[in-house]
Design an enzyme around this catalytic site. Structure first.
Site, PDB file in Angstrom:
ATOM      1  N   VAL A  76       0.766  -1.873   0.005  1.00 32.32           N
ATOM      2  CA  VAL A  76       0.244   0.132   0.124  1.00 32.32           C
ATOM      3  C   VAL A  76       1.045   0.778  -0.138  1.00 32.32           C
ATOM      4  O   VAL A  76       1.823   1.195   0.755  1.00 32.32           O
ATOM      5  CB  VAL A  76      -0.839   0.183   1.322  1.00 32.32           C
ATOM      6  N   CYS A  77       0.355   2.021  -0.897  1.00 35.05           N
ATOM      7  CA  CYS A  77       0.908   3.468  -0.994  1.00 35.05           C
ATOM      8  C   CYS A  77       0.227   4.727  -1.149  1.00 35.05           C
ATOM      9  O   CYS A  77      -1.087   4.408  -0.863  1.00 35.05           O
ATOM     10  CB  CYS A  77       2.467   3.730  -2.255  1.00 35.05           C
ATOM     11  N   ALA A  78       0.352   5.799  -1.325  1.00 35.73           N
ATOM     12  CA  ALA A  78      -1.270   6.867  -1.742  1.00 35.73           C
ATOM     13  C   ALA A  78      -1.396   6.883  -3.048  1.00 35.73           C
ATOM     14  O   ALA A  78      -2.602   7.038  -2.309  1.00 35.73           O
ATOM     15  CB  ALA A  78       0.004   8.205  -2.019  1.00 35.73           C
TER      16      ALA A  78
END
Length: 382
Positions: A76-78
């Site tokens: 997960v990232c932005a």
């Protein structure tokens, strides 16, 4: 070298089902530590660690040491770009069942999951739209080809599509109060579908648009049945906060009362002024209502507030037994607890209030950025 097409995306909707169904999932969050500590994906069966992306540019060995073998892994990232890169490296290291969150935390923040709460007396139904990444809850009340939407999120296309699937016309959109944690889509949705937009007048003294006044005793019919929305003035979170009794069975409490907590009175800078109203609503006005009403709040603070089907609901009687905010011994202690132990305020809440008044018109991207993070509308959220 693997291509991104060989990496498996997981949509926000698929992730929501993992959480609602309490399935096991390991999450590697590669955002920076500050963003991770402020707001993360949580749930029973979810194990999450944080290793910032920049710490993995030279290799993913540090991540591999902590990632369990034989378990589904979601990176997960932005926005998704960094998670794709890291997921590639993990796959190249020989691991399988590696996913990335499609659209990143931005898509997680915006996903709405409709869950049926129950049937209504004369053939209608009520649905809760769970914005699981932000903790916001909105509602669609359906009866005989018509619908009303309460506390609409700004992703209005979701409600339009769902109404089309249900073969109903949205006739009303209503906000329980002037929101400070998210941008309301109520007025926009009403304009798009030709519906009437309702707002409590005591929260609307500074708004720059037309609206219909939500006042106590008013009955707003949905369909040609006994299914009515009856507003009840219930100040405390805001001076105009208004609850709704639907079909004599459901109590939509807005941000006054949640499943495991109560609303905060300070988001307009008037905690000392409004705490008395909050106490009166919770300890007097709601006490006069039938205790078998099913409470449907506008937010949840923790995943534990979601039941087996994913919805957040409980009877008023249950909440008077179990909700700590409804079991404070006296008003003086209540005032102290509510005004002295407030959590951090929501991100960009002043700008969100200005937008909901019609005083600002931020772009779509600006609106996304303003809404990022948890809602923080409750007193007892940790």
């Amino acid at each position: 070298m693997l291509t991104t097409s060989q990496i498996q995306p997981m949509t926000a909707k698929e992730l929501t089902r993992f959480i609602i169904n309490k399935q096991d999932l390991f999450i590697l969050d590669v955002r920076n530590e500050i963003d991770f500590n402020n707001w993360k994906i949580e749930g029973k069966g979810i194990e999450v660690i944080n290793i910032p992306y920049f710490d993995l540019l030279d290799g993913v060995d540090a991540a591999l040491e902590q990632i369990p073998v034989g378990k589904k892994v979601l990176v997960v990232c932005a926005k998704e770009g960094s998670s794709i890169f890291v997921a590639q490296q993990i796959i190249e290291a020989g691991r399988s069942e590696i996913f990335y969150l499609e659209g990143g935390m931005k898509s997680w923040s915006e996903h709405l999951e409709p869950v049926k709460v129950g049937d209504l007396t004369d053939g209608g139904s009520i649905y809760q739209f769970i914005r699981i990444g932000k903790g916001c809850l909105s509602y669609m009340i359906i009866s005989h080809g018509e619908a009303a939407v309460v506390d609409t999120a700004r992703m209005t296309e979701v409600y339009e599509s769902f109404a089309q699937e249900q073969h109903v016309q949205i006739r009303h959109t209503l906000d329980t109060h002037l929101h400070a944690d998210h941008i309301s889509g109520g007025r926009l949705l009403a304009e798009q579908v030709g519906a009437t937009y309702w707002l409590p007048p005591k929260d609307a003294t500074e708004v720059k648009y037309n609206y219909e006044r939500l006042e106590e005793g008013l009955v707003i019919p949905v369909g040609n049945t006994q299914i009515d929305i009856q507003p009840i003035y219930s100040p405390g979170h805001t001076i105009g906060s208004t609850s709704f009794i639907v079909d004599g069975r459901y109590l939509l409490t807005g941000d006054i009362l949640f499943i495991e907590s109560i609303g905060r009175p300070d988001l307009a800078g008037k905690a000392e002024d409004w705490v008395g109203d909050l106490h009166d609503t919770l300890y007097n006005r709601y006490k006069e209502l039938p205790d078998d009403l099913i409470v449907l709040p506008a937010h949840f603070g923790k995943i534990s507030e979601l039941g087996a089907n994913g919805s957040a609901s409980a009877s008023l009687a249950e909440l008077y037994l179990n909700n700590p905010g409804l079991n404070i011994q006296n008003e003086a202690e209540f005032r102290y607890q509510v005004t002295k132990h407030l959590p951090p305020q929501p991100h960009a809440y002043q700008e969100i209030r200005q937008t909901n008044m019609g005083k600002m018109e931020p772009s779509e991207e600006e609106q996304r950025d303003m809404e990022m993070g948890p809602n923080r509308c409750a007193i007892h959220d940790k």
